[in-house]
Scaffold this motif. Structure first.
Motif, PDB file in Angstrom:
ATOM      1  N   ILE A   2      63.906  82.893  50.463  1.00 44.15           N
ATOM      2  CA  ILE A   2      64.741  83.872  51.146  1.00 44.15           C
ATOM      3  C   ILE A   2      66.100  83.948  50.432  1.00 44.15           C
ATOM      4  O   ILE A   2      66.767  82.939  50.269  1.00 44.15           O
ATOM      5  CB  ILE A   2      64.904  83.525  52.649  1.00 44.15           C
ATOM      6  CG1 ILE A   2      65.806  84.527  53.343  1.00 44.15           C
ATOM      7  CG2 ILE A   2      65.388  82.133  52.871  1.00 44.15           C
ATOM      8  CD1 ILE A   2      65.880  84.371  54.855  1.00 44.15           C
ATOM      9  N   ASP A  48      71.782  83.643  59.339  1.00 44.62           N
ATOM     10  CA  ASP A  48      70.541  84.261  58.878  1.00 44.62           C
ATOM     11  C   ASP A  48      69.487  83.201  58.560  1.00 44.62           C
ATOM     12  O   ASP A  48      68.328  83.324  58.964  1.00 44.62           O
ATOM     13  CB  ASP A  48      70.819  85.127  57.654  1.00 44.62           C
ATOM     14  CG  ASP A  48      69.608  85.940  57.219  1.00 44.62           C
ATOM     15  OD1 ASP A  48      68.982  86.590  58.086  1.00 44.62           O
ATOM     16  OD2 ASP A  48      69.282  85.929  56.015  1.00 44.62           O
ATOM     17  N   HIS A  52      65.998  82.544  60.590  1.00 41.35           N
ATOM     18  CA  HIS A  52      64.764  82.562  59.807  1.00 41.35           C
ATOM     19  C   HIS A  52      63.937  81.294  60.061  1.00 41.35           C
ATOM     20  O   HIS A  52      62.732  81.369  60.318  1.00 41.35           O
ATOM     21  CB  HIS A  52      65.107  82.695  58.317  1.00 41.35           C
ATOM     22  CG  HIS A  52      63.944  82.463  57.415  1.00 41.35           C
ATOM     23  ND1 HIS A  52      62.960  83.404  57.197  1.00 41.35           N
ATOM     24  CD2 HIS A  52      63.594  81.373  56.682  1.00 41.35           C
ATOM     25  CE1 HIS A  52      62.061  82.905  56.370  1.00 41.35           C
ATOM     26  NE2 HIS A  52      62.423  81.680  56.037  1.00 41.35           N
ATOM     27  N   LEU A  62      63.526  87.166  65.410  1.00 42.70           N
ATOM     28  CA  LEU A  62      64.531  87.168  64.342  1.00 42.70           C
ATOM     29  C   LEU A  62      65.811  87.841  64.845  1.00 42.70           C
ATOM     30  O   LEU A  62      66.247  88.860  64.320  1.00 42.70           O
ATOM     31  CB  LEU A  62      64.004  87.896  63.110  1.00 42.70           C
ATOM     32  CG  LEU A  62      62.959  87.158  62.290  1.00 42.70           C
ATOM     33  CD1 LEU A  62      62.348  88.058  61.228  1.00 42.70           C
ATOM     34  CD2 LEU A  62      63.561  85.920  61.644  1.00 42.70           C
TER      35      LEU A  62
END
Length: 115
Positions: A2, A48, A52, A62
């Motif tokens: 990611i 974030d 995740h 999410l």
């Protein structure tokens, strides 16, 4: 992977808790444009990553609809290895976390949010 962050290493995993070792690589696009002369991982990037991993390990949405508490107490620099300690209280529908330095245990951030 990611945003250029390599796969995490699971150090501990149970039904409601996971501890992950993650290297925050300098090549990650999270660092793009964030203080070009002094790069650091933005708070929004930490959130974030947290969301995740909560989705990946606990099947959660999410999103962070109700942020209860977030405290950012240190700067995560490029090529730092951190530990994400994440727990989920299904009864309270709350995700709690702490991000610490993998080498010395220094706290970078902590907090919780409700679903």
């Amino acid at each position: 992977m990611i945003h250029g962050i390599p796969s995490e290493e699971i150090l501990e995993k149970s039904e409601n808790k996971v501890i992950l070792k993650v290297k925050i690589c300098a090549e990650s696009d999270y660092f793009d444009g964030h203080f070009p002369q002094f790069k650091l991982l933005p708070a929004v990037a930490q959130i974030d990553l947290l969301v995740h991993y909560a989705q990946k390990y606990f099947g959660l949405p999410l999103s962070t609809p109700s942020i209860k508490r977030f405290k950012f107490s240190g700067k995560i620099l490029p090529d730092t290895t951190v530990l994400f300690n994440i727990s989920f209280d299904s009864e309270k529908r709350r995700v709690s976390f702490e991000v610490t330095d993998a080498a010395d245990g220094k706290s970078y951030s902590s907090g919780s949010y409700n679903l």
